[in-house]
Scaffold this active site. Sequence first.
Site, PDB file in Angstrom:
ATOM      1  N   ALA A 171       5.899  -4.156   4.999  1.00  0.00           N
ATOM      2  CA  ALA A 171       6.781  -4.287   6.171  1.00  0.00           C
ATOM      3  C   ALA A 171       7.409  -5.675   6.260  1.00  0.00           C
ATOM      4  O   ALA A 171       6.857  -6.654   5.760  1.00  0.00           O
ATOM      5  CB  ALA A 171       5.989  -4.002   7.433  1.00  0.00           C
TER       6      ALA A 171
ATOM      7  N   GLY B 110       3.023  -1.275   3.303  1.00  0.00           N
ATOM      8  CA  GLY B 110       4.101  -0.294   3.215  1.00  0.00           C
ATOM      9  C   GLY B 110       4.628  -0.164   1.796  1.00  0.00           C
ATOM     10  O   GLY B 110       5.111   0.900   1.399  1.00  0.00           O
TER      11      GLY B 110
ATOM     12  N   GLU C 143       2.393   2.195   0.168  1.00  0.00           N
ATOM     13  CA  GLU C 143       2.631   3.544   0.712  1.00  0.00           C
ATOM     14  C   GLU C 143       3.900   4.157   0.118  1.00  0.00           C
ATOM     15  O   GLU C 143       3.966   5.358  -0.128  1.00  0.00           O
ATOM     16  CB  GLU C 143       2.710   3.473   2.246  1.00  0.00           C
ATOM     17  CG  GLU C 143       1.346   3.127   2.839  1.00  0.00           C
ATOM     18  CD  GLU C 143       1.377   3.013   4.347  1.00  0.00           C
ATOM     19  OE1 GLU C 143       2.119   2.140   4.845  1.00  0.00           O
ATOM     20  OE2 GLU C 143       0.685   3.780   5.019  1.00  0.00           O
TER      21      GLU C 143
END
Length: 696
Positions: free
Chosen positions: A62, A103, A106
């Site tokens: 992020a 992130g 992910e």
Amino acid sequence: MSLVSYERSGRVALLRMQHSPVNSLGLEHRRAILAAFDEASQDPAVKAIVLAGSGRGFSAGADINEFGTDLAEAEPNLRTVIGALSASSKPVIAAIHGVCMGGGLELALGCHYRVARPDAQIALPEVKLGLLPGAGGTQRMPRLVGFERAINMIISGAPVHAKKLGETALFDRISEDDVVAVALEFADEILHEGKAHAHRPDLRSARAEDEGLLQFAHARAAERHKDQPAVAACIKALRAAIDLPLAQGLERERELFGALLQTPQSKALRHAFLAERRAAKVPGIASDQETRTLGSAAVIGAGTMGVGIAMCFINAGIPVTVLDQSAEALGKARDRIAETYKTAVARGKLSSSTKEERLALLGTESDYNTIAGVDIVVEAVFEDLATKEAVFRRLDAVVRQGAVLATNTSTLDVNRIAAATSRPQDVIGLHFFSPAHVMRLLEIVRGETSTETLATAMTLAKRLGKVGVISGVCDGFIGNRMVEQYLRQAFFLLDEGALPQQVDRALEAWGFAMGPFRMSDLAGNDIGWYIRKRRYAEQPEMIYSRIADVLCEHERFGQKVGRGWYRYEVGKRAAIPDPEVTELVLAHSASIGVARRKIEDSEIVERCVLALVNEGAQILDEGIAARASDIDVVYLAGYGFPAHRGGPMWFASELGFFNVERAMLRLARNPHGDPDFWTPSPLINRLAHTRADLNR
Ligand code: NAD
């Protein structure tokens, strides 16, 4: 240039994220990834897609600047991007090198295949911000690496090298070769094999052990992480990976993530994270400010601090000469440094060859002429102004022009030390904390220091792996000036009815790494005694409990002599409550005519923490600290303040300054102690009665 480049290599489209420095996944970048992906999806000549990073890695996750703003959720949000990749009818292969975290990981988990370099750093660190991986990490990770690994990685947030996960289904190929070339080759192979690209089966765990592992993690979290709702939520999300199909598991993960975003712990941890980054930006210093090159160093004084500081330089690969007037001290310093590295080798933390390389960077000398050419000198001799002035006069005479001249003083006036030289612009305070090679905090004390010297010191902090925080010149700087008030309260509490072990227990239960009495025993009670004697002479109006002096009169100097506020068994660090100390405390209360009373733990915490807050506010008002968040960083990185409470100033602003002021006025009614202690700092008065926000 687009944030994502698009190239074709035969039947394969190569999408390369190029959002320097770490491919963080802010809105613009997410848009660019999706646009490139759509282009590849729509091109009939493209049969497979490779998604790669650039520079320092695949992606660190992020964008921290979006934290807590609407941008984080703005479409396409990360879940939308990942959803598009994973639903692709063309196989998508992630090519992973360097950082692949949060992130970023992910995103890779949403691809159908992953190839990686063995040294790629794989992590889901969200728990460190009081969150859980909210874009599929808790659902896809256990399906690929198994529950045991997934639980450990998600609850610790710690990075793991890709090669350690080599035997799991996370990676389809691990190779030392150029990761993009490997991914393109891999893509060709799967296309050649003509295997219809199947979505990963929606495996759910049916293994009884996985249930057991989760139960164990749950029990451990209840015991060890009771202040961290994120840990419990991670376990709940992982349970969904057993109980639910992927799509529903992702929804459950999302709900849990949303709830965590609102917890005070996560807000505090995110504040702490951003505060540390903000501290590195110095108001008034341009980002392109020139800094001096520091290729060699000298440390004056081969005592406790000198040894630790020398190791900081060595660990950063900077050759260092330690200089002391005492040959014996130099010999001991060399032995201690060698011993520290030997222990690190024995514990498997350092290779023998690195140890040798590091020791080769160390020199010991007693002649100032040998350090004439160094780029930076850090003075760590006795805490005595005249001694330090003499050292700086000598440095001024001998050391080359343009070198940084730093002092590690804990309390003395950096400007007076600088005045012993003809170059105050080159003089700065570098206040390391003990043990210097371990503690992360470095207070950088700005006197009449030039911007160039200051910027050089900030760069040095980073190079040494420290968190540098700038402080103005005052007695004790930010950290120790505040701790003095905290300790004064802790001592008053003993006079009134508490015992050291109760005070420590209360503050440790609140989250401090170490209570004030265990901390004093570790630092050496004689140091505080020395400072107080100076206070008694210079500021007789500052009222102190004398209990700490009584302790020192009994030569209870702390761990180093086996007795202080506690007693210590030889070679051990466990603090054992000592009936002799209890007797001294009780006798002292009697001698000053105080009838001891039962003190609640909540009173201990309130008094000690608000003592920090009031002095912190004063420090801010005087401009000694540039921002409230810098004070928080000092306390989080240097004084074991609980991270999930965000630091003293964050804690106070969450409590509300109106309430802080009311509490202080209530505490001021206590007849014992210093009647002026609880006079709120003018800044607290102002904040209590306006809508101003300390953290803006
Ligand atoms: P120390 O007593 O362990 O070591 C001081 C060393 O300086 C001794 O080896 C002594 O021989 C040497 N020395 C004294 N005068 C000298 C001179 N004129 N020339 C060369 N060498 C000389 O002290 P320490 O605990 O390492 O503290 C050093 C400094 O660091 C002090 O200013 C102290 O306030 C500061 N400091 C200490 C701590 C701590 O926890 N100990 C933490 C932060 C800062």
